[in-house]
Design an enzyme around this catalytic site. Structure first.
Site, PDB file in Angstrom:
ATOM      1  N   SER A  21       0.820  -1.211   0.000  1.00 13.81           N
ATOM      2  CA  SER A  21       0.000   0.000   0.000  1.00 13.81           C
ATOM      3  C   SER A  21       0.858   1.267   0.000  1.00 13.81           C
ATOM      4  CB  SER A  21      -0.947   0.007   1.202  1.00 13.81           C
ATOM      5  OG  SER A  21      -0.213  -0.131   2.402  1.00 13.81           O
ATOM      6  N   ASN A  74      -2.034  -2.652  13.071  1.00 12.09           N
ATOM      7  CA  ASN A  74      -3.491  -2.498  13.047  1.00 12.09           C
ATOM      8  C   ASN A  74      -3.957  -1.258  13.802  1.00 12.09           C
ATOM      9  OD1 ASN A  74      -3.301  -4.871  11.705  1.00 12.09           O
ATOM     10  ND2 ASN A  74      -4.251  -6.157  13.278  1.00 12.09           N
ATOM     11  N   THR A 124     -40.212  27.189  -9.563  1.00 12.61           N
ATOM     12  CA  THR A 124     -40.527  25.831  -9.111  1.00 12.61           C
ATOM     13  C   THR A 124     -40.763  25.061 -10.404  1.00 12.61           C
ATOM     14  OG1 THR A 124     -42.896  26.261  -8.954  1.00 12.61           O
ATOM     15  CG2 THR A 124     -41.629  26.620  -6.952  1.00 12.61           C
ATOM     16  N   SER A 180     -13.748  26.863 -26.724  1.00 12.84           N
ATOM     17  CA  SER A 180     -13.902  25.627 -27.482  1.00 12.84           C
ATOM     18  C   SER A 180     -12.817  25.581 -28.538  1.00 12.84           C
ATOM     19  CB  SER A 180     -15.282  25.607 -28.138  1.00 12.84           C
ATOM     20  OG  SER A 180     -15.278  24.758 -29.266  1.00 12.84           O
ATOM     21  N   LYS A 207     -17.549  30.282 -28.059  1.00  7.49           N
ATOM     22  CA  LYS A 207     -17.871  29.592 -26.813  1.00  7.49           C
ATOM     23  C   LYS A 207     -17.083  30.086 -25.606  1.00  7.49           C
ATOM     24  CE  LYS A 207     -20.229  26.389 -26.209  1.00  7.49           C
ATOM     25  NZ  LYS A 207     -20.132  25.002 -26.671  1.00  7.49           N
ATOM     26  N   ASN A 241     -17.132  28.272 -22.012  1.00  4.90           N
ATOM     27  CA  ASN A 241     -17.759  27.160 -21.298  1.00  4.90           C
ATOM     28  C   ASN A 241     -17.538  27.251 -19.791  1.00  4.90           C
ATOM     29  OD1 ASN A 241     -18.609  26.009 -23.725  1.00  4.90           O
ATOM     30  ND2 ASN A 241     -16.630  24.980 -23.998  1.00  4.90           N
ATOM     31  N   GLU A 275     -19.228  22.818 -14.192  1.00  3.74           N
ATOM     32  CA  GLU A 275     -19.534  21.525 -14.827  1.00  3.74           C
ATOM     33  C   GLU A 275     -18.717  20.398 -14.207  1.00  3.74           C
ATOM     34  OE1 GLU A 275     -20.174  21.627 -19.389  1.00  3.74           O
ATOM     35  OE2 GLU A 275     -18.884  23.326 -18.901  1.00  3.74           O
ATOM     36  N   TYR A 298      -9.427  -6.601  12.754  1.00  8.99           N
ATOM     37  CA  TYR A 298      -8.817  -6.069  11.527  1.00  8.99           C
ATOM     38  C   TYR A 298      -8.814  -7.130  10.430  1.00  8.99           C
ATOM     39  CZ  TYR A 298      -5.480  -4.293   8.161  1.00  8.99           C
ATOM     40  OH  TYR A 298      -4.905  -3.869   6.993  1.00  8.99           O
ATOM     41  N   GLN A 341      -7.259  -2.149   4.080  1.00  4.98           N
ATOM     42  CA  GLN A 341      -6.256  -1.373   3.348  1.00  4.98           C
ATOM     43  C   GLN A 341      -6.905  -0.618   2.178  1.00  4.98           C
ATOM     44  OE1 GLN A 341      -2.180  -2.894   2.977  1.00  4.98           O
ATOM     45  NE2 GLN A 341      -2.537  -2.924   0.779  1.00  4.98           N
ATOM     46  N   LYS A 377      -8.202   3.515   1.976  1.00  7.38           N
ATOM     47  CA  LYS A 377      -7.447   4.757   1.830  1.00  7.38           C
ATOM     48  C   LYS A 377      -7.696   5.498   0.531  1.00  7.38           C
ATOM     49  CE  LYS A 377      -4.310   2.850   4.938  1.00  7.38           C
ATOM     50  NZ  LYS A 377      -5.218   1.675   4.924  1.00  7.38           N
TER      51      LYS A 377
HETATM   52  N1  ARG Z   1      -1.185  -1.332   5.144  1.00  9.70           N
HETATM   53  C1  ARG Z   1      -2.090  -1.853   6.100  1.00  9.70           C
HETATM   54  C2  ARG Z   1      -3.444  -1.150   5.954  1.00  9.70           C
HETATM   55  O1  ARG Z   1      -3.484  -0.180   5.315  1.00  9.70           O
HETATM   56  C3  ARG Z   1      -1.577  -1.644   7.484  1.00  9.70           C
HETATM   57  C4  ARG Z   1      -2.072  -2.639   8.486  1.00  9.70           C
HETATM   58  C5  ARG Z   1      -1.568  -3.979   8.164  1.00  9.70           C
HETATM   59  N2  ARG Z   1      -1.885  -4.908   9.171  1.00  9.70           N
HETATM   60  C6  ARG Z   1      -1.748  -6.229   8.964  1.00  9.70           C
HETATM   61  N3  ARG Z   1      -2.056  -7.002   9.927  1.00  9.70           N
HETATM   62  N4  ARG Z   1      -1.397  -6.704   7.800  1.00  9.70           N
HETATM   63  O2  ARG Z   1      -4.457  -1.554   6.479  1.00  9.70           O
END
Ligand code: ARG
Length: 466
Positions: free
Chosen positions: A29, A116, A161, A283, A289, A291, A296, A323, A328, A331
């Site tokens: 990640s 975690n 309306t 445009s 134009k 825009n 938009e 967890y 992951q 994010k």
């Molecule tokens: N990169 C992981 C996440 O975003 C961090 C936690 C990983 N924990 C694990 N037990 N593999 O969630």
């Protein structure tokens, strides 16, 4: 950066073969969670201080860790540190580099915690920082709206309306409707922040830790208002991210409605407003134009935020405690939601006070479409007619106007009296646009002096500390 940083994973002792290269990349990640480097270091600094306070790290170890983390931070911010996929995520990248710099003491930092609770802490710190940047942007947009509302408190435009001309309203009143929506959005965001600002660290992997940790001290160091009550919940809760994204979806819904009006109003058919050139593009083929790209795009970007909300809800659906690696995936939707909201708010806050209202055009537009018909009906009620009867009489007058091409205010007294003999010369006061808006003179109404009163209340609100 030394190549030792690409050493095998810290957690690999139990494995008899190293991770498949594809799996390594697939499960990493670092490509996106490096965004939380500051919060990760901030969390580690607090964790180390707490470990020192309870006697798990001695003063020298703490000192080495603090200095080492400081150097890692510097290396990241000066672009010297290269992220390694082998180290999977931001947490392990930073810890590995710290260990390279300070040696064995770096390996003690992770005592009493797990990635975690570390990642849960990082996301909360990150989101809290972002919320604190978003709030002033909402206020800036609100300030722009209030400024515009004050400037256009007497400007008359048609109110709609069903997108059909309904009754005249003042432009300032219309702007303050947007102000109210943002007021609720801000209130909701402040409320969401309360649930973001709770400390998960100390939950460790899921069950807590055997070290004598002081979670309240960590919370104090990190500015968390409370300490998470349950370790299983602490590592697995992503409600706060869902709540924020839901908040963002509502904000974007508001901005998309606002965008839609700006797009309509800046068209050749409406011509109610002029957006500054710097918020528009031309445009490549049609030379005439201009825009309205910014509204938009904001309208279009609303879709991706709705999508992120659905992603996060679906991500969490049916997850067993505690967890799971699934998390992951929280994010990217969250980060993109933050970016989209910040960009959209910034564009609106810059654009709104800079737009010009074409007062003569909005006035003439309000004159078309018999926008004062309700005023005539109310007038007849004041003269003793039942509302349904007056509605009927005015309907006939409007039908006549459609045939003759006259507005109600342009008909002779004789013609008007043909629809109801109670009509007298004073009728013209209520048939004018100015008379119509001025008559809606109560709290929350469109009368210019009510708009100015609302502007004054809005300024008081904006003067309060957030
Ligand atoms: N990169 C992981 C996440 O975003 C961090 C936690 C990983 N924990 C694990 N037990 N593999 O969630």
């Amino acid at each position: 950066m030394s190549n030792q940083h690409n050493q095998e994973k810290l957690s690999s002792a139990r494995f008899s073969e190293s991770t498949d290269a594809f799996v390594e990349a697939f499960t990493a990640s670092i490509m996106f969670d490096h965004r939380m480097y500051k919060q990760d270091i901030q969390g580690s600094l607090a964790h180390a201080k707490m470990l020192n306070k309870v006697g798990v790290l001695n003063d020298q170890e703490l000192d080495e860790i603090l200095r080492g983390l400081d150097q890692v931070l510097h290396e990241i911010e000066s672009g010297q540190l290269q992220w390694s996929i082998k180290q999977e995520d931001i947490h392990m990248n930073i810890e590995a580099r710290l260990t390279e710099i300070i040696g064995v003491t770096g390996k003690k930092l992770h005592t009493g915690r797990s990635r975690n609770d570390q990642v849960a802490t990082d996301i909360r710190l990150y989101l809290r920082d972002e919320i604190d940047q978003i709030q002033p942007e909402i206020l800036r947009l609100q300030r722009g709206l209030v400024e515009l509302a004050e400037r256009e408190a007497h400007t008359i435009m048609p109110g709609f309306t069903h997108l059909q001309t309904a009754q005249p309203v003042t432009f300032g009143h219309h702007m303050l409707a947007w102000f109210e929506m943002l007021k609720r959005d801000l209130e909701r965001l402040q409320d969401c922040r309360k649930r973001v600002n709770s400390l998960p660290l100390g939950s460790a992997a899921l069950a807590g830790t055997t070290y004598p940790i002081d979670r309240h001290y960590t919370a104090e160091l990190l500015g968390f208002d409370r300490v998470g009550e349950n370790s299983l919940d602490g590592v697995s809760d992503r409600d706060f991210a869902i709540e924020f994204t839901h908040w963002a979806a509502t904000l974007m819904m508001h901005l998309s409605r606002f965008s839609e009006e700006l797009v309509l109003w800046s068209s050749a058919q409406f011509q109610f407003i002029d957006l500054p050139d710097r918020f528009c593009t031309g445009s490549s083929i049609m030379p005439q134009k201009k825009n309205p790209d910014v509204p938009e795009l904001v309208r279009g970007k609303t879709g991706r935020v709705y999508g992120h909300l659905m992603s996060l809800l679906t991500l969490m659906k049916s997850q067993p405690l505690a967890y799971n690696k699934d998390n992951q995936e929280d994010k990217e939707p969250l980060f993109d939601t933050v970016d989209t909201v910040k960009g959209s708010l910034r564009a609106f806050a810059d654009m709104i006070p800079a737009m010009t209202v074409k007062r003569e055009i909005t006035y003439q537009a309000a004159k078309r479409g018999f926008s004062t018909a309700t005023d005539l009906a109310d007038y007849l009620v004041r003269k003793g007619l039942a509302f349904r009867d007056s509605h009927e009489a005015v309907g006939l007058a409007v039908a006549h106007g459609i045939r003759s091409g006259e507005d109600l205010s342009e008909m002779s007294l004789e013609t008007l009296q043909g629809f109801c003999n109670k009509i007298e010369a004073d009728v013209y006061q209520v048939l004018t646009l100015e008379g119509s808006v001025a008559a809606r003179n109560h709290f929350g109404g469109t009368a210019p002096n009510q708009v100015l009163a609302a502007v004054a209340r809005a300024k008081d609100y904006l003067a309060q500390p957030a």
